[in-house]
Design a protein around this motif. Structure first.
Motif, PDB file in Angstrom:
ATOM      1  N   ALA A  42       9.846 140.382  -6.591  1.00 15.31           N
ATOM      2  CA  ALA A  42      11.198 140.642  -6.110  1.00 15.31           C
ATOM      3  C   ALA A  42      11.407 139.852  -4.826  1.00 15.31           C
ATOM      4  CB  ALA A  42      11.411 142.130  -5.848  1.00 15.31           C
ATOM      5  N   SER A  43      12.548 139.220  -4.708  1.00 12.79           N
ATOM      6  CA  SER A  43      12.890 138.462  -3.514  1.00 12.79           C
ATOM      7  C   SER A  43      13.886 139.254  -2.694  1.00 12.79           C
ATOM      8  CB  SER A  43      13.492 137.111  -3.898  1.00 12.79           C
ATOM      9  OG  SER A  43      12.569 136.354  -4.641  1.00 12.79           O
ATOM     10  N   GLY A  44      13.692 139.233  -1.366  1.00 15.95           N
ATOM     11  CA  GLY A  44      14.574 140.019  -0.522  1.00 15.95           C
ATOM     12  C   GLY A  44      14.821 139.406   0.834  1.00 15.95           C
ATOM     13  N   VAL A  45      15.883 139.917   1.466  1.00 16.35           N
ATOM     14  CA  VAL A  45      16.302 139.521   2.802  1.00 16.35           C
ATOM     15  C   VAL A  45      16.122 140.732   3.701  1.00 16.35           C
ATOM     16  CG1 VAL A  45      18.231 138.683   4.188  1.00 16.35           C
ATOM     17  CG2 VAL A  45      18.018 137.959   1.793  1.00 16.35           C
ATOM     18  N   VAL A  46      15.254 140.642   4.692  1.00 19.26           N
ATOM     19  CA  VAL A  46      14.974 141.754   5.599  1.00 19.26           C
ATOM     20  C   VAL A  46      15.952 141.690   6.771  1.00 19.26           C
ATOM     21  CG1 VAL A  46      13.253 142.870   7.059  1.00 19.26           C
ATOM     22  CG2 VAL A  46      12.553 141.757   4.917  1.00 19.26           C
ATOM     23  N   VAL A  47      16.635 142.833   7.013  1.00 19.35           N
ATOM     24  CA  VAL A  47      17.643 142.932   8.073  1.00 19.35           C
ATOM     25  C   VAL A  47      17.544 144.304   8.743  1.00 19.35           C
ATOM     26  CG1 VAL A  47      19.265 141.343   6.936  1.00 19.35           C
ATOM     27  CG2 VAL A  47      19.410 143.801   6.474  1.00 19.35           C
ATOM     28  N   PRO A  48      18.117 144.440   9.949  1.00 19.46           N
ATOM     29  CA  PRO A  48      18.197 145.773  10.548  1.00 19.46           C
ATOM     30  C   PRO A  48      19.126 146.661   9.716  1.00 19.46           C
ATOM     31  CG  PRO A  48      18.588 144.068  12.197  1.00 19.46           C
ATOM     32  CD  PRO A  48      18.607 143.403  10.849  1.00 19.46           C
ATOM     33  N   ARG A  49      18.722 147.899   9.466  1.00 20.92           N
ATOM     34  CA  ARG A  49      19.543 148.824   8.664  1.00 20.92           C
ATOM     35  C   ARG A  49      20.925 149.004   9.266  1.00 20.92           C
ATOM     36  NH1 ARG A  49      15.833 153.385   5.858  1.00 20.92           N
ATOM     37  NH2 ARG A  49      17.755 153.823   4.756  1.00 20.92           N
ATOM     38  N   ASP A 112       5.184 134.680   0.768  1.00 22.73           N
ATOM     39  CA  ASP A 112       4.904 135.493  -0.412  1.00 22.73           C
ATOM     40  C   ASP A 112       3.922 136.572   0.009  1.00 22.73           C
ATOM     41  OD1 ASP A 112       5.979 134.358  -3.100  1.00 22.73           O
ATOM     42  OD2 ASP A 112       5.295 132.582  -2.011  1.00 22.73           O
ATOM     43  N   ILE A 113       4.256 137.844  -0.331  1.00 21.16           N
ATOM     44  CA  ILE A 113       3.363 138.951   0.021  1.00 21.16           C
ATOM     45  C   ILE A 113       2.875 139.659  -1.235  1.00 21.16           C
ATOM     46  CG2 ILE A 113       4.415 139.230   2.290  1.00 21.16           C
ATOM     47  CD1 ILE A 113       5.847 141.736   1.244  1.00 21.16           C
ATOM     48  N   TRP A 114       1.790 140.390  -1.081  1.00 21.58           N
ATOM     49  CA  TRP A 114       1.123 141.117  -2.177  1.00 21.58           C
ATOM     50  C   TRP A 114       0.769 140.190  -3.337  1.00 21.58           C
ATOM     51  CZ3 TRP A 114      -1.170 145.647  -1.796  1.00 21.58           C
ATOM     52  CH2 TRP A 114      -0.832 146.445  -0.692  1.00 21.58           C
ATOM     53  N   THR A 115       0.325 138.975  -2.990  1.00 19.99           N
ATOM     54  CA  THR A 115      -0.046 138.025  -4.033  1.00 19.99           C
ATOM     55  C   THR A 115      -1.272 138.477  -4.825  1.00 19.99           C
ATOM     56  OG1 THR A 115      -1.320 136.717  -2.450  1.00 19.99           O
ATOM     57  CG2 THR A 115       0.987 136.058  -2.837  1.00 19.99           C
ATOM     58  N   SER A 116      -2.026 139.436  -4.292  1.00 22.47           N
ATOM     59  CA  SER A 116      -3.175 139.984  -5.034  1.00 22.47           C
ATOM     60  C   SER A 116      -2.719 140.678  -6.315  1.00 22.47           C
ATOM     61  CB  SER A 116      -3.965 140.954  -4.160  1.00 22.47           C
ATOM     62  OG  SER A 116      -3.149 142.051  -3.761  1.00 22.47           O
ATOM     63  N   SER A 117      -1.447 141.050  -6.393  1.00 24.52           N
ATOM     64  CA  SER A 117      -0.899 141.701  -7.590  1.00 24.52           C
ATOM     65  C   SER A 117      -0.124 140.738  -8.481  1.00 24.52           C
ATOM     66  CB  SER A 117       0.049 142.838  -7.181  1.00 24.52           C
ATOM     67  OG  SER A 117      -0.634 143.800  -6.420  1.00 24.52           O
ATOM     68  N   ALA A 118      -0.001 139.503  -8.070  1.00 20.26           N
ATOM     69  CA  ALA A 118       0.765 138.525  -8.853  1.00 20.26           C
ATOM     70  C   ALA A 118       0.054 138.200 -10.159  1.00 20.26           C
ATOM     71  CB  ALA A 118       0.968 137.249  -8.048  1.00 20.26           C
ATOM     72  N   PRO A 119       0.786 138.090 -11.264  1.00 15.39           N
ATOM     73  CA  PRO A 119       0.163 137.644 -12.512  1.00 15.39           C
ATOM     74  C   PRO A 119      -0.429 136.245 -12.329  1.00 15.39           C
ATOM     75  CG  PRO A 119       2.376 138.505 -12.921  1.00 15.39           C
ATOM     76  CD  PRO A 119       2.217 138.395 -11.437  1.00 15.39           C
ATOM     77  N   SER A 120      -1.488 135.956 -13.042  1.00 16.51           N
ATOM     78  CA  SER A 120      -2.187 134.676 -12.887  1.00 16.51           C
ATOM     79  C   SER A 120      -1.314 133.480 -13.244  1.00 16.51           C
ATOM     80  CB  SER A 120      -3.458 134.666 -13.738  1.00 16.51           C
ATOM     81  OG  SER A 120      -3.119 134.834 -15.106  1.00 16.51           O
ATOM     82  N   PRO A 129       3.365 130.434   3.244  1.00 16.99           N
ATOM     83  CA  PRO A 129       2.191 131.274   3.488  1.00 16.99           C
ATOM     84  C   PRO A 129       2.106 132.362   2.421  1.00 16.99           C
ATOM     85  CG  PRO A 129       3.599 131.173   5.444  1.00 16.99           C
ATOM     86  CD  PRO A 129       4.338 130.521   4.327  1.00 16.99           C
ATOM     87  N   HIS A 130       0.894 132.661   1.986  1.00 18.94           N
ATOM     88  CA  HIS A 130       0.645 133.705   0.988  1.00 18.94           C
ATOM     89  C   HIS A 130      -0.217 134.779   1.630  1.00 18.94           C
ATOM     90  CE1 HIS A 130       0.772 130.155  -2.045  1.00 18.94           C
ATOM     91  NE2 HIS A 130       1.985 130.529  -1.708  1.00 18.94           N
ATOM     92  N   PHE A 131       0.135 136.028   1.371  1.00 20.15           N
ATOM     93  CA  PHE A 131      -0.640 137.155   1.885  1.00 20.15           C
ATOM     94  C   PHE A 131      -1.061 138.025   0.719  1.00 20.15           C
ATOM     95  CE2 PHE A 131       1.953 135.669   5.318  1.00 20.15           C
ATOM     96  CZ  PHE A 131       1.129 135.732   6.417  1.00 20.15           C
ATOM     97  N   ALA A 132      -2.343 138.354   0.655  1.00 21.64           N
ATOM     98  CA  ALA A 132      -2.875 139.168  -0.438  1.00 21.64           C
ATOM     99  C   ALA A 132      -2.214 140.543  -0.468  1.00 21.64           C
ATOM    100  CB  ALA A 132      -4.386 139.315  -0.312  1.00 21.64           C
ATOM    101  N   GLN A 133      -1.863 141.060   0.696  1.00 23.27           N
ATOM    102  CA  GLN A 133      -1.144 142.332   0.807  1.00 23.27           C
ATOM    103  C   GLN A 133       0.016 142.127   1.787  1.00 23.27           C
ATOM    104  OE1 GLN A 133      -3.963 145.455   1.642  1.00 23.27           O
ATOM    105  NE2 GLN A 133      -4.908 145.277  -0.353  1.00 23.27           N
ATOM    106  N   SER A 134       0.255 143.097   2.619  1.00 20.80           N
ATOM    107  CA  SER A 134       1.325 142.980   3.609  1.00 20.80           C
ATOM    108  C   SER A 134       0.816 142.168   4.792  1.00 20.80           C
ATOM    109  CB  SER A 134       1.746 144.379   4.070  1.00 20.80           C
ATOM    110  OG  SER A 134       2.672 144.283   5.121  1.00 20.80           O
TER     111      SER A 134
END
Length: 141
Positions: A42-49, A112-120, A129-134
């Motif tokens: 899922a792709s998202g835009v992080v903003v202040p609520r 990209d985050i949580w790449t440890s869960s990405a399908p091969s 940058p890729h992060f295995a988790q957060s």
């Protein structure tokens, strides 16, 4: 991304406007994002609520994630469009789903985050940058 920006669900029952510059734009590959998006990430835009004004009443679903904290997904009860994600870890921020943007031409994921869960078979952009988790809990992979 041009500010303000806006978006909503596919049927138009829910609309939003955001008055803030994005703090981050990212792709999340966690299993929860896969299930809630129906896609490999899922792709998202992080903003202040506080910078988002919502009209309509999104339905919410909360799930306890691996950290033990709750993450709440908001979506349209009429058409099922995914809209927002917010969590207990950072309650003053939310992620707006890429798919709900009126104009997605300014979306540029920065990581990209949580790449440890990405399908091969998912092709990750090697320029990001890729992060295995957060990124707050894991080193770059």
């Amino acid at each position: 991304m041009k500010v303000p920006f806006s978006g909503g669900c596919a049927c138009g029952s829910i609309r939003y406007a955001c008055s803030s510059e994005p703090l981050a734009m990212l792709n999340c590959h966690c299993r929860d994002c896969q299930q809630s998006s129906g896609a490999p990430f899922a792709s998202g835009v992080v903003v202040p609520r506080a910078s988002v004004d919502v009209t309509g009443s999104p339905q919410e679903y909360a799930v306890r994630v691996s950290s033990g904290l709750l993450v709440t997904r908001s979506f349209c009860a009429h058409c099922g469009s995914p809209l927002f994600t917010a969590g207990e870890a950072r309650p003053d921020f939310m992620s707006i789903r890429f798919s709900s943007l009126d104009d997605s031409s300014g979306f540029r994921p920065a990581l990209d985050i949580w790449t440890s869960s990405a399908p091969s078979w998912v092709c990750l952009d090697e320029a990001l940058p890729h992060f295995a988790q957060s990124p707050s809990t894991q080193k770059q992979a």
